[in-house]
Design an enzyme around this catalytic site. Sequence first.
Site, mmCIF file in Angstrom:
data_model
loop_
_atom_site.group_PDB
_atom_site.id
_atom_site.type_symbol
_atom_site.label_atom_id
_atom_site.label_comp_id
_atom_site.label_asym_id
_atom_site.label_seq_id
_atom_site.Cartn_x
_atom_site.Cartn_y
_atom_site.Cartn_z
ATOM 1 N N GLU A 1 5.686 -3.591 0.687
ATOM 2 C CA GLU A 1 5.771 -3.275 -0.745
ATOM 3 C C GLU A 1 4.995 -1.986 -0.921
ATOM 4 O OE1 GLU A 1 5.380 -2.306 -4.070
ATOM 5 O OE2 GLU A 1 3.798 -3.803 -4.319
ATOM 6 N N CYS B 1 2.218 1.093 -8.614
ATOM 7 C CA CYS B 1 3.394 1.650 -7.936
ATOM 8 C C CYS B 1 4.630 1.603 -8.818
ATOM 9 C CB CYS B 1 3.639 0.946 -6.611
ATOM 10 S SG CYS B 1 3.658 -0.837 -6.714
ATOM 11 N N GLY C 1 0.822 -1.199 0.000
ATOM 12 C CA GLY C 1 0.000 0.000 0.000
ATOM 13 C C GLY C 1 0.855 1.246 0.000
ATOM 14 N N SER C 2 0.312 2.319 0.549
ATOM 15 C CA SER C 2 0.985 3.614 0.500
ATOM 16 C C SER C 2 2.140 3.664 1.492
ATOM 17 C CB SER C 2 0.000 4.740 0.803
ATOM 18 O OG SER C 2 -0.416 4.672 2.160
#
Length: 477
Positions: free
Chosen positions: A251, A285, A231-232
């Site tokens: 990640e 991403c 995620g962020s």
Amino acid sequence: MPQLKDTYPLYLNNKAVLPNTDLEVTDKFTGEVAFRTALATPDVIDEGIAGAVRAAEPMARMPSYERQAVLQHCVDRFKERFDELAYALCVEAGKPIKDSEGEVTRLIDTFRIAAEESVRMYGEALPLDISPRAKGYQAIWKRYPIGPCSFISPFNFPLNLAAHKIAPAIAVGCSFVMKPASKTPLGALIMGEVLAETNLPEGAFSILPASRDGADLFTEDERLKLLSFTGSPGVGWDLKAKSGKKKVVLELGGNAAVIIDHDADLGDALERVIFGAFYQSGQSCIGVQRIIIHESVYDRFKDMLVARTKTLVAGDPKDRNTFIGPMISEGEAKRLKGWIDEAVEGGAKLLCGGHRAGNMLEATLLEHVDRDAKALNEEAFGPLAILQKFSHFDEALEEVNHSKFGLQAGIFTRDLFKMFDAWDRLEVGGVVINDVPSYRVDNMPYGGVKDSGLGREGIKFAMEDMTEIRNLVIRRT
């Protein structure tokens, strides 16, 4: 097209449970409620963690061939439910149907790789007689499951990024609880439905849609031995700080760059860069955010990019001609539109795009963006790419490294020496030659450095994170 049901259960200790229908999931293109799912309350999450603890030993003792059979069952069932999975993804994530089908293909690949790797948990015989004091000693080591795991998956690849946690856990024999993204929970719940058809021990898995506050329960509980979060960056590093003694795999985000050198095949690079920048509306991403072009081909490649970008079809993701679908929410589209406007006000030139309607944002190209602009330094996570110019290859490498992120980078070059130089010098988790940084195959080590995370995914590498090495020392004299 397949039809979605009105309501879906969560999966608690291998079983479908429908305690409520509190989570509304919208069709990201129409904005209408597409279906409802159960929302896990704190007591349900606690019960799931307790079940994972009870299942830890029977999961660890499960023979490799039985774990392989579970994974192969998933492969077979996902193939049978291919159209359903693709359509669900198209609706809940707003991902164009062709891209949705591509993700289902990767889901199947990921479970297939895990099935193959599940019977390859190798160890090693280690000689210890390196000095007289160790004469007659030898060692053998092998890997054991780490124990109950906690998984938090994101909205942008709700099938395959959940699979990259679930499949290796089953392959090594770890029980788990998973929190799928509340905006896109259905893919993980369908995986739960398929897993419920198998003979996994009770408590081996729970798939529990929960509010963002619920992430703390998946993070802080000391009964859990590993947290894997995708995620962020802000959320990920915060969860790591709260995770206590457990192992953490992160990640996170990026603002990936691609270098177009003077000797690149520009026609080939064009199609790959368009894909990398605008595939699933840039919500990846490793999406191409920075395009660093040699000065001798800059103007030509810029013109090619602008012309090609203007041809991209935007609209309903269920239409097979659509390339640009909606962003995940209107709030996210407004955020990125604000960054584009801020860059233009700071002196950037808008080459194309830049308009927003609801959660639809046009594919956008900028140049001359100020060094301090958010659009250049933060993760855009949307259909935006920025053109930059370089004179010498060293400058291009320095520009790639001028980022707090370091996930993957791409380079279009025919120079073997530049390839190896880039591999040595770029501060990223992966370098892709003659393709975009968005390229990923599901068995390769995947992850980043700096603010992009910790650890690696890719089945074999995730399996290593989900195991501990246990050594056996033998005295023979």
